[in-house]
Design a protein around this motif. Structure first.
Motif, PDB file in Angstrom:
ATOM      1  N   ARG B  73       0.797  -1.397   0.002  1.00  0.00           N
ATOM      2  CA  ARG B  73       0.110   0.110  -0.121  1.00  0.00           C
ATOM      3  C   ARG B  73       0.727   1.291  -0.039  1.00  0.00           C
ATOM      4  O   ARG B  73       0.561   2.321  -0.711  1.00  0.00           O
ATOM      5  N   MET B  99      -3.341  15.026   4.042  1.00  0.00           N
ATOM      6  CA  MET B  99      -4.017  13.480   4.131  1.00  0.00           C
ATOM      7  C   MET B  99      -3.468  12.434   3.643  1.00  0.00           C
ATOM      8  O   MET B  99      -3.581  11.399   3.868  1.00  0.00           O
ATOM      9  N   GLY B 100      -2.620  12.911   2.268  1.00  0.00           N
ATOM     10  CA  GLY B 100      -1.831  12.047   1.820  1.00  0.00           C
ATOM     11  C   GLY B 100      -0.857  11.387   2.663  1.00  0.00           C
ATOM     12  O   GLY B 100      -0.394  10.397   2.340  1.00  0.00           O
ATOM     13  N   TYR B 102      -1.464  10.473   5.889  1.00  0.00           N
ATOM     14  CA  TYR B 102      -2.036   9.798   6.985  1.00  0.00           C
ATOM     15  C   TYR B 102      -1.872   8.217   6.886  1.00  0.00           C
ATOM     16  O   TYR B 102      -1.734   7.450   7.912  1.00  0.00           O
ATOM     17  N   GLY B 103      -1.467   7.769   5.584  1.00  0.00           N
ATOM     18  CA  GLY B 103      -1.253   6.276   5.585  1.00  0.00           C
ATOM     19  C   GLY B 103       0.230   6.019   6.154  1.00  0.00           C
ATOM     20  O   GLY B 103       0.259   5.027   6.930  1.00  0.00           O
ATOM     21  N   LEU B 105       1.308   8.110   8.607  1.00  0.00           N
ATOM     22  CA  LEU B 105       1.309   8.390   9.987  1.00  0.00           C
ATOM     23  C   LEU B 105       0.643   7.115  10.961  1.00  0.00           C
ATOM     24  O   LEU B 105       1.149   7.074  11.695  1.00  0.00           O
ATOM     25  N   GLY B 106      -0.504   6.483  10.249  1.00  0.00           N
ATOM     26  CA  GLY B 106      -0.915   5.605  11.121  1.00  0.00           C
ATOM     27  C   GLY B 106      -2.121   5.898  11.968  1.00  0.00           C
ATOM     28  O   GLY B 106      -2.243   7.407  12.097  1.00  0.00           O
ATOM     29  N   TRP B 107      -2.709   4.980  12.862  1.00  0.00           N
ATOM     30  CA  TRP B 107      -3.796   5.326  13.640  1.00  0.00           C
ATOM     31  C   TRP B 107      -3.254   6.573  14.598  1.00  0.00           C
ATOM     32  O   TRP B 107      -2.319   6.526  15.287  1.00  0.00           O
ATOM     33  N   LEU B 108      -4.342   7.182  15.203  1.00  0.00           N
ATOM     34  CA  LEU B 108      -4.227   8.444  16.191  1.00  0.00           C
ATOM     35  C   LEU B 108      -3.183   9.259  16.061  1.00  0.00           C
ATOM     36  O   LEU B 108      -3.328  10.435  16.449  1.00  0.00           O
ATOM     37  N   LYS B 109      -2.094   9.087  15.196  1.00  0.00           N
ATOM     38  CA  LYS B 109      -0.960  10.124  15.369  1.00  0.00           C
ATOM     39  C   LYS B 109      -1.582  11.306  14.601  1.00  0.00           C
ATOM     40  O   LYS B 109      -2.115  11.056  13.450  1.00  0.00           O
ATOM     41  N   ARG B 110      -1.170  12.473  15.029  1.00  0.00           N
ATOM     42  CA  ARG B 110      -1.783  13.611  14.315  1.00  0.00           C
ATOM     43  C   ARG B 110      -0.654  14.144  13.312  1.00  0.00           C
ATOM     44  O   ARG B 110       0.587  14.129  13.790  1.00  0.00           O
ATOM     45  N   ARG B 151      -1.675  15.832  -3.248  1.00  0.00           N
ATOM     46  CA  ARG B 151      -1.868  14.778  -2.115  1.00  0.00           C
ATOM     47  C   ARG B 151      -1.201  13.434  -2.672  1.00  0.00           C
ATOM     48  O   ARG B 151      -0.750  12.716  -1.532  1.00  0.00           O
ATOM     49  N   GLN B 155       2.628  11.278  -1.044  1.00  0.00           N
ATOM     50  CA  GLN B 155       2.738   9.851  -0.648  1.00  0.00           C
ATOM     51  C   GLN B 155       3.951   9.255  -0.932  1.00  0.00           C
ATOM     52  O   GLN B 155       4.368   8.249  -0.256  1.00  0.00           O
TER      53      GLN B 155
ATOM     54  N   LEU C 161      -9.930  11.616  19.860  1.00  0.00           N
ATOM     55  CA  LEU C 161      -9.117  10.512  19.580  1.00  0.00           C
ATOM     56  C   LEU C 161      -8.779  10.191  18.140  1.00  0.00           C
ATOM     57  O   LEU C 161      -7.940  10.044  17.535  1.00  0.00           O
ATOM     58  N   PHE C 162      -9.988   9.613  17.311  1.00  0.00           N
ATOM     59  CA  PHE C 162     -10.053   9.411  15.975  1.00  0.00           C
ATOM     60  C   PHE C 162     -10.401  10.905  15.164  1.00  0.00           C
ATOM     61  O   PHE C 162     -10.781  10.404  13.959  1.00  0.00           O
ATOM     62  N   LYS C 164      -8.726  12.464  13.002  1.00  0.00           N
ATOM     63  CA  LYS C 164      -8.010  12.452  11.825  1.00  0.00           C
ATOM     64  C   LYS C 164      -8.807  11.441  11.119  1.00  0.00           C
ATOM     65  O   LYS C 164      -9.109  11.538   9.626  1.00  0.00           O
ATOM     66  N   GLU C 165      -9.108  10.347  11.469  1.00  0.00           N
ATOM     67  CA  GLU C 165      -9.760   9.380  10.812  1.00  0.00           C
ATOM     68  C   GLU C 165     -11.201   9.835  10.446  1.00  0.00           C
ATOM     69  O   GLU C 165     -11.460   9.409   9.138  1.00  0.00           O
ATOM     70  N   LEU C 168     -11.084  12.105   7.455  1.00  0.00           N
ATOM     71  CA  LEU C 168     -10.630  11.605   6.407  1.00  0.00           C
ATOM     72  C   LEU C 168     -11.955  10.861   5.751  1.00  0.00           C
ATOM     73  O   LEU C 168     -12.174  10.548   4.654  1.00  0.00           O
ATOM     74  N   PHE C 175      -9.968   7.077  -0.603  1.00  0.00           N
ATOM     75  CA  PHE C 175      -8.661   7.586  -0.336  1.00  0.00           C
ATOM     76  C   PHE C 175      -8.077   6.891   0.848  1.00  0.00           C
ATOM     77  O   PHE C 175      -7.091   6.297   0.715  1.00  0.00           O
ATOM     78  N   THR C 178      -7.395   3.303   0.045  1.00  0.00           N
ATOM     79  CA  THR C 178      -6.411   2.970  -0.543  1.00  0.00           C
ATOM     80  C   THR C 178      -5.018   2.932   0.513  1.00  0.00           C
ATOM     81  O   THR C 178      -4.139   2.403   0.298  1.00  0.00           O
ATOM     82  N   MET C 179      -5.184   3.813   1.434  1.00  0.00           N
ATOM     83  CA  MET C 179      -4.098   4.084   2.499  1.00  0.00           C
ATOM     84  C   MET C 179      -4.355   2.779   3.418  1.00  0.00           C
ATOM     85  O   MET C 179      -3.444   2.861   4.258  1.00  0.00           O
ATOM     86  N   GLY C 180      -5.203   1.947   3.383  1.00  0.00           N
ATOM     87  CA  GLY C 180      -5.200   0.768   4.391  1.00  0.00           C
ATOM     88  C   GLY C 180      -6.002   1.067   5.700  1.00  0.00           C
ATOM     89  O   GLY C 180      -6.178   0.133   6.354  1.00  0.00           O
ATOM     90  N   TYR C 181      -6.630   2.186   5.627  1.00  0.00           N
ATOM     91  CA  TYR C 181      -7.609   2.433   6.774  1.00  0.00           C
ATOM     92  C   TYR C 181      -8.929   1.495   6.700  1.00  0.00           C
ATOM     93  O   TYR C 181      -9.510   1.564   5.431  1.00  0.00           O
TER      94      TYR C 181
END
Lengths: 370, 249, 305
Positions: B73, B99-100, B102-103, B105-110, B151, B155, C161-162, C164-165, C168, C175, C178-181
């Motif tokens: 990915r 937003m590009g 975010y992949g 960054l992963g969960w929760l991180k800003r 965006r 990536q 907490l969520f 950002k998610e 998105l 989108f 595609t980033m795996g979320y």
């Protein structure tokens, strides 16, 4: 005239039919939630008209309600046209406000109005037979039956006369405009019908259940037919079924008639949702499964066919083992596809080898589309 | 043997009743600028959406640089059609580009300073740095497209999937986008573009995938972009197109 | 005025009720922002109406009337309703708006059947279920406020907490995929929070008017800002403002029902925002158009070509 039970069923049926036949156009035009908005905001029309006439039986109440229904439609469009508010949000702002104003007016002047917010919201069909239409001392039956009967007549009259226009505006508004049929005029005319039907009906079933009777039967019919006039007839029929079934249920449980009607309308929809031929959940699922097998069979046939053409061997027989590796299917899936293909005579099998039959070749050719 | 950028095998996609894509086998070498072309309803958008896992497939497998898509990915960037999002959404240009990231960054991180900086760099690449703090509804069609490209650039992927990036943009933006795509290719990236303007294909691209529910042809532009193949893909419609497709080799 | 503030701070009942309405306003404003931006405004309406049978069934099954039990029933019914709406629209040709209308009215009708059925039960100390129709701010006690505030804090914490998610998901779901979320899961969590926000408001505003508390603060807030975070904060503020002023109006003016009063207050904020918000507002836009035309004419342009 009749026993009160029969009268209630009669009123309920007339209400259901009147709602269902206008509801068809709401469902087809993706405006179902407009019925929710209108059926709430007409209350304000009734209250204001009552303040003017001081008479709860005055026909001005129905006119006031219909006007308020149109104002609702107009306000929603106006809000939406500022391009500051999405359309669904506009609906969700306008009707709670109008309804709230009505509720406040009613509770502030409760002493003067015999309007009970609960009754408005929930309706009370059981009391309908007590309000009689008496002319020169002769009891002609419940008033509600006459009012709803008249509204039903208006609806039928309008839909019959303007059937062609409604149809064109519903399915192809651009064509309608080209033909000189104003979508705006038809739209507002239809909304007027929805408004007067909502006023008449909510006396009997309350404002929220008007929505059930306007949307559930037409949506059910939509799952069963493609023809507009059949959809209208079917909706009316399903409306009556909901009314009578609802009455029976209410009688049995000793519970709200209107609520029971909505529940039955929902159950009928659920049955169609699951079992409608061709469009119900079950048919769709069945078709998906069949489709998967068909894809697999065609894929298998095309694969073998390609190999015949690209790497011909004697007798065009190929090792099953090798075939499975090429198709990359799981072994159980591969085995059942092979079984099906054998059963349908698409392939012939000898020991560990398969070859395509003429029938299989035809399927491959068809599948390729050449 | 060098690894292919993209390997698609036996890809079949169905929508409701009809098969939309049938048994697609596709190999794409790295560092090409590829046009996916075909008539309306040929399944061009469906092809890239199903490769990216946005549409369920009936059968088939996808490999990116030799490994399953799910593991790769981070090597993949996607530019959807401009019309698929709400441009009145309350957010800024810089925010969309961020937003590009975010992949990664992963969960929760800003996103922090580092991400903002990367996003600004991507915006500079599409000459939109002056618009970083604009609200996205104030952009023209071409500017919106540049933001979407930025965006994807941020990536830092190896393979880019773009759905009609030239749709409804002005001539100047079209040139700028093209230059960017060619730069990406020169940097060794693979760029897969859904395209509908046959005229510009030979000038813009070096690899072509011709699609009409099935794969009609796939290969280097000179080999594949032939009258015979186009007629196969477009059928009768090709006769009408022919008049406009003067650019044919 | 001074007396009013005095009451707000020192009158125990009024303070309790206002706190409850304020908490409800904050949570529904914040989560309603996402509902509006995702074009799910009317889903809130369906969820809140669908809560009625949940409340009635919870009472029938447990015989318990405590807010926590009834609201749990409401939340479960709301979740089922959401699931049904999505699937009816997704799996058959019936469109989204029809699915909403059916679920909203049929669930509500079934709730009514249960409610009338309960009323006729001889043993039932049922009085009080009706208050969920229009809400009854005056009947809110300290314990209810604690429940509302507790649930609200959980919802707001998850929203933070969520963040950002959720952003998105609301802006570009594909989108995100595609980033795996796992966008379906994120959607589920956000919708659950929406259900929670609705449930919190049922006691005060009632099932009929609850949707306005989701939509109106968000729509008002949207006009003042182009930043999602500010919009959510502002919507929460508007929601709280309307909640408190509505309940205060209800307690100071005789025979003024709280739910409708809150809705009128929040609608007033919408009208103000749409008219007067800088840049986006109608008056601002008209003024800009007028100035442009003036300048055009000053340059020698003709009127209305």
């Amino acid at each position: 005239m009749f026993s009160p039970q029969v009268e209630i069923m009669l009123i309920a049926s007339v209400v259901a039919v009147a709602c269902a036949i206008v509801g068809v156009f709401l469902v087809l035009r993706s405006m179902a939630m407009m019925s929710d908005a209108i059926s709430h905001s007409v209350l304000l029309g009734i209250v204001l008209a009552f303040f003017l006439t001081r008479d709860l039986a005055s026909p001005a109440l129905i006119i006031g309600a219909a006007v308020m229904g149109l104002i609702t439609v107009f306000l929603v469009e106006m809000l939406h046209q500022t391009r500051l508010v999405y359309e669904d949000a506009a609906i969700g702002i306008v009707f709670p406000l109008l309804f709230s104003i009505a509720v406040i007016l009613i509770s502030r002047h409760a002493a003067n109005i015999h309007l009970d917010t609960d009754a408005v919201l929930l309706g009370e069909l059981a009391f309908a037979p007590f309000d009689r239409f008496i002319y020169q001392g002769v009891d002609l039956g419940p008033k509600a039956l006459y009012i709803m009967g008249a509204i039903l007549m208006v609806n039928i009259f309008f839909i019959t006369i303007f059937f062609k226009e409604l149809k064109i505006v519903t399915f192809d508004p651009q064509l309608a405009a080209v033909l000189g049929i104003s979508p705006v005029v038809v739209h507002y005319a239809l909304m007027s019908l929805v408004s007067i039907t909502a006023v008449g009906a909510f006396d009997a079933v309350g404002s929220i259940l008007v929505v059930a009777l306007m949307i559930a039967p037409p949506a059910t019919a939509y799952l069963l037919t493609d023809r507009l006039h059949i959809m209208i007839g079917l909706s009316a029929l399903l409306g009556v079924a909901s009314a009578l079934g609802g009455y029976a249920m209410a009688h049995y449980l000793d519970a709200s008639i209107a609520g029971s009607m909505a529940t039955v309308a929902g159950l009928i929809f659920a049955i169609a949702f699951l079992f409608a031929p061709g469009r119900g959940l079950l048919s769709v699922a069945k078709r998906r499964v069949e489709q998967r097998w068909n894809f697999a069979l065609v894929t298998l046939a095309i694969h073998l066919w390609h190999r015949e053409k690209l790497s011909p061997v004697v007798g065009n027989a190929y090792a099953i083992q090798e075939l499975r590796q090429h198709l990359r299917w799981s072994s159980t899936y591969f085995t059942s596809v092979m079984e099906r293909a054998l059963k349908q005579g698409l392939i012939a099998k000898r020991d560990q080898y398969v070859q395509l039959t003429e029938e299989g070749r035809n399927l491959a050719r068809e599948g390729q589309g050449f | 043997m060098p690894t292919n950028a993209l390997d698609v095998s036996d890809l079949t996609v169905a929508y409701k009743e009809k098969p939309v894509l049938w048994d697609i086998d596709l190999t794409v070498p790295p560092a090409v600028l590829l046009a996916v072309i075909g008539p309306n309803g040929a399944g061009k958008t469906t092809l890239i959406k199903s490769i990216l896992g946005l549409i369920p497939t009936v059968a088939g497998s996808v490999r990116i640089y030799g490994r399953p898509y799910k593991e790769q990915r981070k090597q993949v960037a996607y530019v959807p059609q401009r019309g698929t999002v709400d441009w009145d959404f309350p957010t800024s240009v810089l925010d969309v580009v961020t937003m590009g990231l975010y992949g990664t960054l992963g969960w929760l991180k800003r996103p922090g300073k580092k991400e903002k900086k990367l996003a600004m760099e991507a915006l500079e690449m599409v000459a939109m740095q002056d618009y970083a703090h604009r609200q996205i509804s104030q952009l023209s069609g071409g500017q919106q497209q540049r933001v979407f490209l930025a965006r994807a650039l941020v990536q830092q992927a190896e393979i880019y999937f773009m759905d009609e990036p030239f749709q409804g943009v002005d001539a100047m933006t079209e040139k700028a986008i093209l230059r960017l795509l060619k730069d990406l290719r020169s940097a060794g990236k693979t760029v897969i573009v859904v395209h509908h303007d046959l005229q510009t294909v030979p000038e813009y691209f070096d690899w072509v995938t011709l699609l009409n529910t099935r794969l009609v042809a796939n290969g280097p532009m000179e080999e594949v972009f032939t009258e015979a193949n186009l007629e196969k893909a477009y059928g009768g419609r090709f006769m009408q197109l022919k008049a406009t497709a003067r650019a044919l080799p | 005025m001074i007396e009013l503030f005095n009451n707000l701070f020192f009158d125990h009942t009024l303070r309790t009720v206002a706190l409850g309405a304020g908490a409800l306003g904050i949570v529904s404003g914040a989560l309603g922002s996402f509902a509006v931006l995702r074009r799910q405004s009317l889903l809130g309406d369906a969820i809140s109406h669908a809560a009625l049978p949940g409340i009635a069934l919870a009472f029938l099954l447990t015989g318990n009337k405590s807010a926590l039990v009834l609201l749990s029933g409401a939340a479960i019914a709301g979740a089922i309703a959401t699931w049904l709406v999505t699937n009816i629209a997704g799996l058959t040709r019936v469109k989204y708006d029809s699915a909403l209308g059916i679920i909203l009215s049929v669930f509500f009708g079934f709730g009514l059947v249960l409610l009338t059925y309960i009323q006729k039960q001889p043993n039932a100390n049922q009085a009080g279920l009706e208050k969920y129709l229009f809400g009854q701010a005056a009947a809110i006690v300290e314990k209810d406020v604690l429940i509302m505030a507790g649930l609200g804090l959980v919802a707001l914490f998850l929203l933070f907490l969520f963040w950002k998610e959720f952003k998105l998901l609301s802006f570009d779901r594909d989108f995100g995929t595609t980033m795996g979320y796992p966008m379906a899961l994120i959607d589920f969590v956000l919708t659950t929070l929406l259900v929670l926000a609705i449930v919190i408001g049922l006691q005060t505003v009632g099932v009929v008017l609850m949707s306005a508390m989701l939509i109106a603060p968000a729509v008002a807030a949207r006009q003042w800002t182009d930043n999602l975070a500010i919009m959510v904060l502002l919507a929460a503020f508007f929601g709280a403002l309307a909640g408190v002023s509505g309940t205060v109006a209800s307690s100071t003016i005789s025979r003024m029902p709280a739910g409708p009063a809150i809705v009128v207050a929040v609608s007033f904020l919408v009208v103000l925002s749409i008219l007067f918000a800088p840049r986006r507002g109608v008056i601002w836009q008209r003024g800009r158009d007028y100035l442009l035309r003036q300048r055009f004419r000053a340059l020698g342009g003709k009127k209305d070509v």
